[in-house]
Scaffold this motif. Structure first.
Motif, PDB file in Angstrom:
ATOM      1  N   LEU A  35      36.744   9.953  48.099  1.00  0.00           N
ATOM      2  CA  LEU A  35      37.594  10.905  48.803  1.00  0.00           C
ATOM      3  C   LEU A  35      38.005  10.236  50.113  1.00  0.00           C
ATOM      4  N   ASP A  56      41.740  12.112  46.383  1.00  0.00           N
ATOM      5  CA  ASP A  56      40.723  11.512  45.517  1.00  0.00           C
ATOM      6  C   ASP A  56      41.047  10.042  45.263  1.00  0.00           C
ATOM      7  N   GLY A  62      42.252  16.818  46.571  1.00  0.00           N
ATOM      8  CA  GLY A  62      41.094  17.603  46.180  1.00  0.00           C
ATOM      9  C   GLY A  62      40.256  16.984  45.097  1.00  0.00           C
ATOM     10  N   LEU A  63      39.219  17.734  44.679  1.00  0.00           N
ATOM     11  CA  LEU A  63      38.268  17.293  43.660  1.00  0.00           C
ATOM     12  C   LEU A  63      38.014  18.406  42.663  1.00  0.00           C
ATOM     13  N   PHE A  71      27.610  16.625  43.146  1.00  0.00           N
ATOM     14  CA  PHE A  71      28.576  16.265  44.168  1.00  0.00           C
ATOM     15  C   PHE A  71      28.146  14.910  44.717  1.00  0.00           C
ATOM     16  N   TRP A  87      32.046  21.179  53.501  1.00  0.00           N
ATOM     17  CA  TRP A  87      32.213  21.519  52.079  1.00  0.00           C
ATOM     18  C   TRP A  87      32.048  23.026  51.927  1.00  0.00           C
ATOM     19  N   GLN A  90      29.818  25.261  49.462  1.00  0.00           N
ATOM     20  CA  GLN A  90      28.681  24.498  48.961  1.00  0.00           C
ATOM     21  C   GLN A  90      27.479  24.693  49.885  1.00  0.00           C
ATOM     22  N   ALA A 119      25.994  20.584  43.104  1.00  0.00           N
ATOM     23  CA  ALA A 119      27.218  21.351  43.362  1.00  0.00           C
ATOM     24  C   ALA A 119      27.037  22.808  42.965  1.00  0.00           C
ATOM     25  N   TRP A 125      36.395  24.949  48.628  1.00  0.00           N
ATOM     26  CA  TRP A 125      37.347  24.038  49.246  1.00  0.00           C
ATOM     27  C   TRP A 125      36.634  23.192  50.287  1.00  0.00           C
ATOM     28  N   MET A 126      37.343  22.238  50.843  1.00  0.00           N
ATOM     29  CA  MET A 126      36.761  21.352  51.842  1.00  0.00           C
ATOM     30  C   MET A 126      37.789  21.157  52.939  1.00  0.00           C
ATOM     31  N   LEU A 142      38.215  22.313  46.191  1.00  0.00           N
ATOM     32  CA  LEU A 142      36.982  21.767  45.627  1.00  0.00           C
ATOM     33  C   LEU A 142      36.554  22.731  44.522  1.00  0.00           C
TER      34      LEU A 142
END
Length: 491
Positions: A35, A56, A62-63, A71, A87, A90, A119, A125-126, A142
């Protein structure tokens, strides 16, 4: 008319994050992902704007993680100044949470930092945990898929929302706050502004956006601090929206993420009746409807069914208390896609005025019943003039932490004594809404709860890792002027 082939959806594409549309089939991924925090250029209303982003290893925003995938991410800072990524949603160990110097320092330009934790499934989201950086769009989806997502015969679409100004974040914050102190929130505040290559100044300070509250003797709540230049859905406006190809009679799960700095939206599914099935990544008992509110930092998962006859179906995000709107269009093959204006004919109603939606939500998996060891109250205060926002009468730096012992059940009441709503986000924990005003119920499990003016919300949680966890308003100008404290968990 818009052509479906233009930046069209590729149902079998392995590049799941490219258009923020996820296929039902899971893609094999390598053990570690990369990332990069970097700059990118968007075309916003015909003007080039340089913003930041989280991309990415294939240069996509995003991921997306498969069910059970760890993660395991290497984050590189390719920006010209230090930053740090949180994060959101998370629950890593505290060292990986992503707050400047609590406990890890910001990531210097050119540095790479490894992250590795289990995860948490759902729509998350991040984003940079520096207000000016988040306002430069240093944020991305995310998505952590569940096994039932893979098994479901449905298409997934992510709707990632932003508010955007051509002015720099520093200029916007100065206009909103009237030059108020940033109350210790100076991490990276010198951040580069979004570059306006047209030389035109489009920013506009909003002094309006007020709406009377029923039963409040004429008192008015403030809905919007600022008129942003554009409201984005997946980095685009309704001048050139993303058109997502969907199947006739198909099922669609729309993953909504409100990444805006200071804008609450209604999600309007239009002709497609919706079912709200998760909030903040956590399943809720399905709530039917066609309009759902979402505050900054919050997420909604909405199930839709495309009619067998097909057509084009806008899914719009409506700015509360104003006419602006954005969104995406779901369209079956060959459907005519009509132009949609980015302004409605009349102002959209307030979402921030009450807890009607929150009071209807029920968790699929509520917390087990336990007597609370403590019941702290957090008084949310502040005003537009002077522009300062507080928790228990204090700004960050003079705050008194909320404390608890690891493992204890805590019931935390947010009591908003101001005339603006506050989306309150707690790091390192998920909590359950168990009360609004005097009513008790087994509400949604969340990480961000929107507290209306003069309203009260009670949440229950089990204190986690012994560490200092941030607790703050997710309205960036409020955060910037000090509306943050910490939840200090003791061993």
């Amino acid at each position: 008319m818009l052509s479906l082939s233009r930046r069209g959806f590729l149902a079998a594409s392995a590049a799941t994050a490219a258009s923020l549309v996820l296929p039902a089939r899971v893609r094999a991924q390598s053990a570690r992902m990369s990332l990069t925090a970097t700059t990118r250029t968007l075309d916003i209303k015909g003007r080039a704007a340089t913003v930041w982003g989280l991309m990415d290893g294939n240069g996509r925003s995003g991921l997306v993680l498969d069910p059970g995938q760890a993660f395991a991410v290497d984050l590189k800072n390719s920006l010209a100044e230090p930053t740090i990524i949180h994060w959101h949603g998370q629950i890593p160990d505290n060292a990986q949470d992503g707050v400047p110097d609590l406990p890890m320092p910001m990531l210097q330009p050119g540095d790479i930092r490894a992250y590795d934790f289990a995860a948490r499934p759902g729509t998350h989201w991040m984003h940079a945990h520096v207000p000016a950086h988040e306002m430069l769009l240093l944020a991305a989806p995310l998505i952590v898929r569940r096994p039932e997502d893979v098994a479901a015969d449905r298409q997934e679409v992510t709707l990632f929302l932003h508010d955007f100004a051509f002015k720099s974040p520093a200029e916007v914050l100065t206009e909103i706050t009237g030059g108020a102190s940033m109350a210790g929130m100076d991490h990276g505040q010198s951040g580069q502004g979004a570059m306006d290559h047209s030389g035109m100044d489009m920013g506009a300070m909003e002094q309006g956006g007020m709406m009377a509250m029923p039963g409040m003797d004429g008192m008015a709540m403030d809905l919007n601090d600022y008129n942003f230049d554009a409201y984005l859905a997946n980095d685009r406006t309704l001048d050139d929206p993303e058109v997502v190809q969907v199947d006739k009679g198909g099922q669609v799960l729309v993953r909504v993420i409100n990444a805006a700095a200071a804008t609450v939206f209604w999600i309007d599914t239009g002709a497609l009746p919706g079912r709200l099935v998760a909030v903040d990544g956590e399943p809720v008992q399905p709530l039917p409807g066609s309009r759902f509110g979402v505050a900054m930092g919050q997420r909604l998962d909405i199930e839709l069914e495309v009619p067998r006859e097909g057509g084009a179906y806008p899914v719009l995000a409506l700015r509360e208390g104003a006419k602006e709107r954005t969104g995406v269009i779901l369209a079956t093959p060959g459907a005519a896609v009509a132009k949609i204006a980015d302004l409605s004919e009349r102002d959209h109603p307030a979402f921030s005025g009450d807890l009607a939606q929150e009071s209807l939500l029920r968790a699929v998996t509520p917390l087990p019943e336990r007597a609370p060891a403590s019941q702290p109250m957090l008084m949310l205060g502040g005003s537009m003039m002077p522009y300062v926002w507080t928790i228990n009468g204090q700004t960050w730096g003079t705050h008194v932490p909320v404390t608890a012992k690891s493992g204890d059940r805590v019931e935390m009441m947010f009591h908003n004594m101001s005339m603006m709503a506050h989306p309150m986000h707690l790091h390192g924990h998920a909590f359950q809404v168990v009360g609004t005003g005097g009513a008790r119920f087994a509400g949604a499990v969340r990480d961000t709860v929107h507290v209306p003016p003069m309203g009260m919300v009670t949440v229950a949680l089990d204190a986690g890792e012994a560490a200092r966890w941030m607790l703050h308003c997710h309205h960036m100008p409020h955060l910037s002027t000090g509306m943050m404290t910490e939840f200090a968990v003791l061993a």
